[in-house]
Write a protein that holds these residues in place. Structure first.
Motif, PDB file in Angstrom:
ATOM      1  N   LYS A 425     -26.182 -21.289 -38.301  1.00 18.58           N
ATOM      2  CA  LYS A 425     -26.329 -19.864 -38.554  1.00 18.58           C
ATOM      3  C   LYS A 425     -27.106 -19.690 -39.844  1.00 18.58           C
ATOM      4  CE  LYS A 425     -22.359 -18.153 -36.033  1.00 18.58           C
ATOM      5  NZ  LYS A 425     -21.228 -17.193 -36.036  1.00 18.58           N
ATOM      6  N   ASP A 426     -27.665 -18.508 -40.005  1.00 15.87           N
ATOM      7  CA  ASP A 426     -28.365 -18.233 -41.257  1.00 15.87           C
ATOM      8  C   ASP A 426     -27.355 -18.302 -42.401  1.00 15.87           C
ATOM      9  OD1 ASP A 426     -30.782 -17.889 -40.037  1.00 15.87           O
ATOM     10  OD2 ASP A 426     -30.534 -15.721 -39.774  1.00 15.87           O
ATOM     11  N   THR A 427     -27.607 -19.198 -43.326  1.00 15.72           N
ATOM     12  CA  THR A 427     -26.735 -19.327 -44.485  1.00 15.72           C
ATOM     13  C   THR A 427     -27.562 -19.246 -45.749  1.00 15.72           C
ATOM     14  OG1 THR A 427     -26.905 -21.747 -44.364  1.00 15.72           O
ATOM     15  CG2 THR A 427     -24.990 -20.734 -43.320  1.00 15.72           C
ATOM     16  N   THR A 428     -26.999 -18.659 -46.756  1.00 12.52           N
ATOM     17  CA  THR A 428     -27.703 -18.504 -48.026  1.00 12.52           C
ATOM     18  C   THR A 428     -27.608 -19.795 -48.833  1.00 12.52           C
ATOM     19  OG1 THR A 428     -25.716 -17.726 -49.142  1.00 12.52           O
ATOM     20  CG2 THR A 428     -27.115 -16.062 -48.075  1.00 12.52           C
ATOM     21  N   PRO A 429     -28.512 -19.973 -49.787  1.00 12.66           N
ATOM     22  CA  PRO A 429     -28.392 -21.127 -50.698  1.00 12.66           C
ATOM     23  C   PRO A 429     -27.044 -21.167 -51.405  1.00 12.66           C
ATOM     24  CG  PRO A 429     -30.547 -20.136 -50.913  1.00 12.66           C
ATOM     25  CD  PRO A 429     -29.744 -19.209 -50.037  1.00 12.66           C
ATOM     26  N   LEU A 430     -26.492 -19.998 -51.734  1.00 14.86           N
ATOM     27  CA  LEU A 430     -25.193 -19.958 -52.405  1.00 14.86           C
ATOM     28  C   LEU A 430     -24.114 -20.583 -51.519  1.00 14.86           C
ATOM     29  CD1 LEU A 430     -23.829 -18.690 -55.029  1.00 14.86           C
ATOM     30  CD2 LEU A 430     -23.072 -16.864 -53.497  1.00 14.86           C
ATOM     31  N   ARG A 431     -24.108 -20.242 -50.242  1.00 16.17           N
ATOM     32  CA  ARG A 431     -23.107 -20.787 -49.327  1.00 16.17           C
ATOM     33  C   ARG A 431     -23.325 -22.277 -49.122  1.00 16.17           C
ATOM     34  NH1 ARG A 431     -19.604 -18.072 -46.243  1.00 16.17           N
ATOM     35  NH2 ARG A 431     -20.796 -16.142 -46.547  1.00 16.17           N
ATOM     36  N   ARG A 432     -24.582 -22.693 -49.013  1.00 14.29           N
ATOM     37  CA  ARG A 432     -24.858 -24.117 -48.784  1.00 14.29           C
ATOM     38  C   ARG A 432     -24.475 -24.980 -49.983  1.00 14.29           C
ATOM     39  NH1 ARG A 432     -29.538 -21.893 -46.288  1.00 14.29           N
ATOM     40  NH2 ARG A 432     -30.837 -22.403 -48.087  1.00 14.29           N
ATOM     41  N   GLU A 433     -24.400 -24.377 -51.164  1.00 14.12           N
ATOM     42  CA  GLU A 433     -23.996 -25.122 -52.355  1.00 14.12           C
ATOM     43  C   GLU A 433     -22.518 -24.924 -52.681  1.00 14.12           C
ATOM     44  OE1 GLU A 433     -25.730 -27.291 -54.010  1.00 14.12           O
ATOM     45  OE2 GLU A 433     -27.668 -26.961 -53.043  1.00 14.12           O
ATOM     46  N   SER A 434     -21.759 -24.390 -51.738  1.00 14.34           N
ATOM     47  CA  SER A 434     -20.326 -24.157 -51.976  1.00 14.34           C
ATOM     48  C   SER A 434     -19.485 -25.253 -51.340  1.00 14.34           C
ATOM     49  CB  SER A 434     -19.912 -22.793 -51.415  1.00 14.34           C
ATOM     50  OG  SER A 434     -19.948 -22.791 -49.995  1.00 14.34           O
ATOM     51  N   SER A 456     -14.921 -15.973 -47.349  1.00 14.75           N
ATOM     52  CA  SER A 456     -14.957 -14.511 -47.520  1.00 14.75           C
ATOM     53  C   SER A 456     -15.379 -14.133 -48.938  1.00 14.75           C
ATOM     54  CB  SER A 456     -13.591 -13.906 -47.191  1.00 14.75           C
ATOM     55  OG  SER A 456     -12.594 -14.357 -48.094  1.00 14.75           O
ATOM     56  N   LEU A 457     -15.025 -14.950 -49.918  1.00 17.76           N
ATOM     57  CA  LEU A 457     -15.471 -14.685 -51.284  1.00 17.76           C
ATOM     58  C   LEU A 457     -16.980 -14.895 -51.393  1.00 17.76           C
ATOM     59  CD1 LEU A 457     -14.717 -13.954 -54.194  1.00 17.76           C
ATOM     60  CD2 LEU A 457     -14.341 -16.383 -54.632  1.00 17.76           C
ATOM     61  N   ILE A 458     -17.495 -15.917 -50.717  1.00 12.48           N
ATOM     62  CA  ILE A 458     -18.952 -16.137 -50.708  1.00 12.48           C
ATOM     63  C   ILE A 458     -19.663 -14.948 -50.075  1.00 12.48           C
ATOM     64  CG2 ILE A 458     -20.811 -17.579 -49.768  1.00 12.48           C
ATOM     65  CD1 ILE A 458     -19.443 -18.891 -52.106  1.00 12.48           C
ATOM     66  N   ASP A 459     -19.071 -14.354 -49.025  1.00 13.45           N
ATOM     67  CA  ASP A 459     -19.664 -13.145 -48.427  1.00 13.45           C
ATOM     68  C   ASP A 459     -19.904 -12.091 -49.500  1.00 13.45           C
ATOM     69  OD1 ASP A 459     -19.610 -14.197 -45.854  1.00 13.45           O
ATOM     70  OD2 ASP A 459     -17.713 -13.229 -45.318  1.00 13.45           O
ATOM     71  N   LYS A 460     -18.893 -11.860 -50.322  1.00 12.21           N
ATOM     72  CA  LYS A 460     -18.993 -10.837 -51.364  1.00 12.21           C
ATOM     73  C   LYS A 460     -19.993 -11.244 -52.445  1.00 12.21           C
ATOM     74  CE  LYS A 460     -14.252  -9.090 -50.752  1.00 12.21           C
ATOM     75  NZ  LYS A 460     -13.933  -9.854 -49.528  1.00 12.21           N
ATOM     76  N   LEU A 461     -19.988 -12.512 -52.828  1.00 16.03           N
ATOM     77  CA  LEU A 461     -20.935 -12.963 -53.846  1.00 16.03           C
ATOM     78  C   LEU A 461     -22.368 -12.957 -53.322  1.00 16.03           C
ATOM     79  CD1 LEU A 461     -18.905 -15.903 -55.448  1.00 16.03           C
ATOM     80  CD2 LEU A 461     -19.354 -13.641 -56.438  1.00 16.03           C
ATOM     81  N   ASP A 462     -22.538 -13.218 -52.032  1.00 13.27           N
ATOM     82  CA  ASP A 462     -23.875 -13.128 -51.428  1.00 13.27           C
ATOM     83  C   ASP A 462     -24.431 -11.714 -51.570  1.00 13.27           C
ATOM     84  OD1 ASP A 462     -24.631 -15.657 -50.598  1.00 13.27           O
ATOM     85  OD2 ASP A 462     -23.601 -15.518 -48.677  1.00 13.27           O
ATOM     86  N   ASN A 463     -23.596 -10.714 -51.384  1.00 10.98           N
ATOM     87  CA  ASN A 463     -24.050  -9.329 -51.538  1.00 10.98           C
ATOM     88  C   ASN A 463     -24.494  -9.068 -52.974  1.00 10.98           C
ATOM     89  OD1 ASN A 463     -23.510  -8.692 -48.851  1.00 10.98           O
ATOM     90  ND2 ASN A 463     -21.410  -8.023 -49.295  1.00 10.98           N
ATOM     91  N   VAL A 464     -23.750  -9.607 -53.923  1.00 11.06           N
ATOM     92  CA  VAL A 464     -24.119  -9.449 -55.334  1.00 11.06           C
ATOM     93  C   VAL A 464     -25.453 -10.136 -55.610  1.00 11.06           C
ATOM     94  CG1 VAL A 464     -23.448  -9.991 -57.710  1.00 11.06           C
ATOM     95  CG2 VAL A 464     -21.712  -9.262 -56.059  1.00 11.06           C
ATOM     96  N   MET A 465     -25.611 -11.345 -55.086  1.00  7.86           N
ATOM     97  CA  MET A 465     -26.864 -12.081 -55.276  1.00  7.86           C
ATOM     98  C   MET A 465     -28.037 -11.325 -54.665  1.00  7.86           C
ATOM     99  SD  MET A 465     -26.303 -15.096 -56.899  1.00  7.86           S
ATOM    100  CE  MET A 465     -27.496 -16.332 -56.330  1.00  7.86           C
ATOM    101  N   VAL A 530     -12.460 -11.280 -60.568  1.00  2.55           N
ATOM    102  CA  VAL A 530     -13.512 -12.267 -60.303  1.00  2.55           C
ATOM    103  C   VAL A 530     -14.827 -11.553 -60.007  1.00  2.55           C
ATOM    104  CG1 VAL A 530     -14.346 -13.951 -58.615  1.00  2.55           C
ATOM    105  CG2 VAL A 530     -12.026 -14.153 -59.536  1.00  2.55           C
ATOM    106  N   MET A 531     -14.773 -10.595 -59.102  1.00  3.88           N
ATOM    107  CA  MET A 531     -16.000  -9.903 -58.705  1.00  3.88           C
ATOM    108  C   MET A 531     -16.574  -9.086 -59.853  1.00  3.88           C
ATOM    109  SD  MET A 531     -16.665 -11.005 -55.777  1.00  3.88           S
ATOM    110  CE  MET A 531     -18.115  -9.960 -55.636  1.00  3.88           C
ATOM    111  N   GLN A 532     -15.719  -8.465 -60.636  1.00  8.85           N
ATOM    112  CA  GLN A 532     -16.200  -7.689 -61.779  1.00  8.85           C
ATOM    113  C   GLN A 532     -16.927  -8.593 -62.781  1.00  8.85           C
ATOM    114  OE1 GLN A 532     -13.095  -5.474 -63.744  1.00  8.85           O
ATOM    115  NE2 GLN A 532     -14.323  -5.066 -65.560  1.00  8.85           N
TER     116      GLN A 532
END
Length: 572
Positions: A425-434, A456-465, A530-532
């Motif tokens: 599936k399409d995965t971001t660099p952030l997810r691939r390095e997790s 699920s935390l990576i989902d949220k961090l991906d949006n921030v990225m 964490v998100m803040q």
């Protein structure tokens, strides 16, 4: 036999950690396991035997999600075993893959999990199925011996020996090291495989370990620069290949790395290894044995929290340790050579090796091979690939896998299976390095979720990225449910370590190449905090970073966090 080990015979075990008496009096790891395995009144084994099972490659666990319900029903916990394979270098044939897949369905929880030590572990193996599980694995020319316990663990190396002649040679070293340092007791074969015990000769069964074994676990890694995919400096012993004009001249030798620590105890800390010298290829096995035996004789047998080799090196100094190794070798190590690492991640998709054969790197989120509710069928897909694939399958220490040694003719067929079972599936660099450890529900040490929560935390961090314009950038993110550090969180640019349910310590400042520890930034925080915190830092990073600067380097340069220059200032 070492004079120091000989002296242990005369020391009162009351002065040592209780595990030391247990090992010495276990009849070379047999204990009462034969009787315990035959007891069908319980799904568990005794407390002492639980310690001994680790040397044979498995841990007793229970399903923590069901503890309350079973207690209410006046039932014992749902005990089962986590079983881990000894697979130096992480390579198997397609036929072996099919066997491992089969026993996952027949005897375990129906999934395979790639560990950060380049092997598989199973969860949910009931005691009544354990022998059949191990026997079937053994018939596939694999085993679980020394995958856990106070011995040399699974030896890891830069992934995929089929990439080049050099990779094959390093892989062979991993196998040779594993064989050289493997326990000699036949307890595993007798208790779990049905081998008849041969009377006599017990005192010579463990020429390296003796009946005392090691103070704690011992881990070895081999790396080929510029790739540090094994996180070499996190290990008790590391070998860094040195190549000139295509020829392997030898290895830089590093000692004293380790990840674990204990919350609230500053005397415990992660530590990166020190490079102490250089050895030739012919000297590797002797050097490894000498290093392990220095730790055997000088490691702390009183306090298990202080028993890893990193503390032996920290207490005595790397130079002292080198001199002890050289004394055992009978010659000096050469001075270290220059080396450079530029990443600690994996390759994905198709790439070719030196001989023109193809290899496919497959991202496996947190190492779990299963069929998922979202339509991704990794378990079924890999089973079908293994049925037609004529090459091997390799595991990585970042919990991913490689379909290795694929011919031109087979590429299209494997591509079709990857598509059919939605394995990519399409995965971001952030997810691939997790990366995450297992944690709940099976790990008895877990304080917080990890594998089940990080996606699920990576989902949220991906949006921030994405909002910060960094969707194509990689940041190394790792999470563990406790401070033992199985997913090597203390090397991450962003590290999460479980403190309590829903709460984590946040660490910042590791680097992209696995050569610097991070440092505690915020303690015992929930997801909202964490998100803040990370949203503000990622937005700042997007605006203020220098060209090519990684996040871990940025937070140090910007004064967000101090650099950890050594394990002993990790808590400062």
């Amino acid at each position: 036999m070492s004079d120091i080990i000989e002296k242990l015979r005369d020391i009162s075990f009351d002065d040592l950690h209780p595990n030391e008496r247990l090992k010495a009096e276990s009849d070379y790891l047999r204990g009462s396991l034969m009787e315990g395995m035959a007891d069908r009144a319980t799904g568990a084994v005794s407390e002492d035997d639980t310690q001994l099972t680790k040397f044979h490659g498995f841990y007793q666990q229970d399903d923590r999600d069901l503890r309350s319900e079973r207690r209410h029903q006046k039932l014992e916990p749902l005990y089962s075993f986590m079983v881990r394979l000894r697979m130096p270098g992480g390579l198997m044939s397609s036929r072996q893959w099919l066997t491992l897949d089969d026993v996952a369905t027949r005897y375990a929880n129906g999934t395979l999990r790639i560990t950060t030590r380049q092997t598989f572990q199973y969860h949910g193996v009931l005691k009544e199925n354990l022998r059949a599980h191990l026997k079937t694995i053994n018939e596939a020319m694999l085993d679980t011996i020394a995958a856990c316990g106070d011995v040399n663990r699974n030896v890891i190396c830069t992934a995929n020996p089929h990439r080049s002649t050099l990779h094959r040679r390093i892989f062979d070293f991993a196998h040779d090291l594993s064989a050289r340092l493997m326990p000699r007791t036949r307890a595993y074969h007798e208790i779990f495989l049905g081998e008849e015990r041969i009377a006599g000769g017990e005192e010579t069964q463990e020429p390296l370990y003796t009946q005392h074994y090691l103070p704690r676990k011992f881990k070895i890694a081999l790396a080929i620069p510029p790739e540090n995919d094994v996180d070499l400096f996190a290990h008790d012993l590391g070998f860094i290949a040195h190549v000139e004009d295509g020829e392997l001249l030898g290895f830089n030798v590093s000692i004293g790395g380790g990840m674990g620590m204990t919350h609230g105890e500053p005397a415990t800390f992660p530590r990166l290894s020190d490079v102490i010298g250089f050895c030739t290829p012919e000297q590797v096995l002797d050097v490894a044995e000498a290093v392990m035996l220095v730790q055997r004789d000088h490691g702390d047998r009183h306090d298990r929290k202080h028993a890893r080799m990193k503390y032996t090196v920290e207490d005595h100094g790397a130079q002292w340790f080198r001199e002890e190794v050289e004394r055992r070798l009978g010659h000096a190590l050469n001075e270290s050579r220059d080396y450079r690492f530029d990443s600690n991640g994996d390759r994905y998709g198709w790439y070719q090796g030196d001989d023109g054969a193809w290899h496919y790197g497959l991202f496996v989120q947190n190492g779990r091979i299963a069929d998922f509710d979202d339509g991704m069928q990794l378990m079924t897909g890999m089973r079908e690939i293994a049925k037609v694939h004529e090459g091997d399958i390799a595991l990585t220490t970042n919990q991913n896998l490689i379909v290795a040694n694929v011919t031109d003719a087979k590429r299209a067929e494997i591509d079709a299976l990857i598509d059919k079972y939605h394995m990519v599936k399409d995965t971001t660099p952030l997810r691939r390095e997790s990366m995450a450890c297992v944690a709940f529900p099976t790990c008895g040490l877990a304080m917080a979720e990890s594998e089940r929560y990080l996606p699920s935390l990576i989902d949220k961090l991906d949006n921030v990225m994405d909002e910060a314009g960094l969707a194509d950038d990689a940041i190394v993110v790792r999470m563990t449910g406790c401070p033992n550090g199985c997913a090597r969180p203390y090397l991450a640019e962003i590290g999460f370590v479980g403190k309590a349910l829903g709460r984590y310590n946040l660490y910042l400042g590791g680097n992209f190449t696995g050569e610097r520890l991070n440092k505690l930034y915020r303690e015992n925080i929930d997801e909202a905090t964490v998100m803040q915190e990370l949203t503000a830092l990622i937005q700042r990073y997007a605006k203020e970073r220098e060209d090519g600067e990684h996040f871990g380097d940025f937070v140090i340069r910007a004064g967000v966090i101090k650099a950890t220059t050594a394990g002993n200032n990790f808590h400062e």
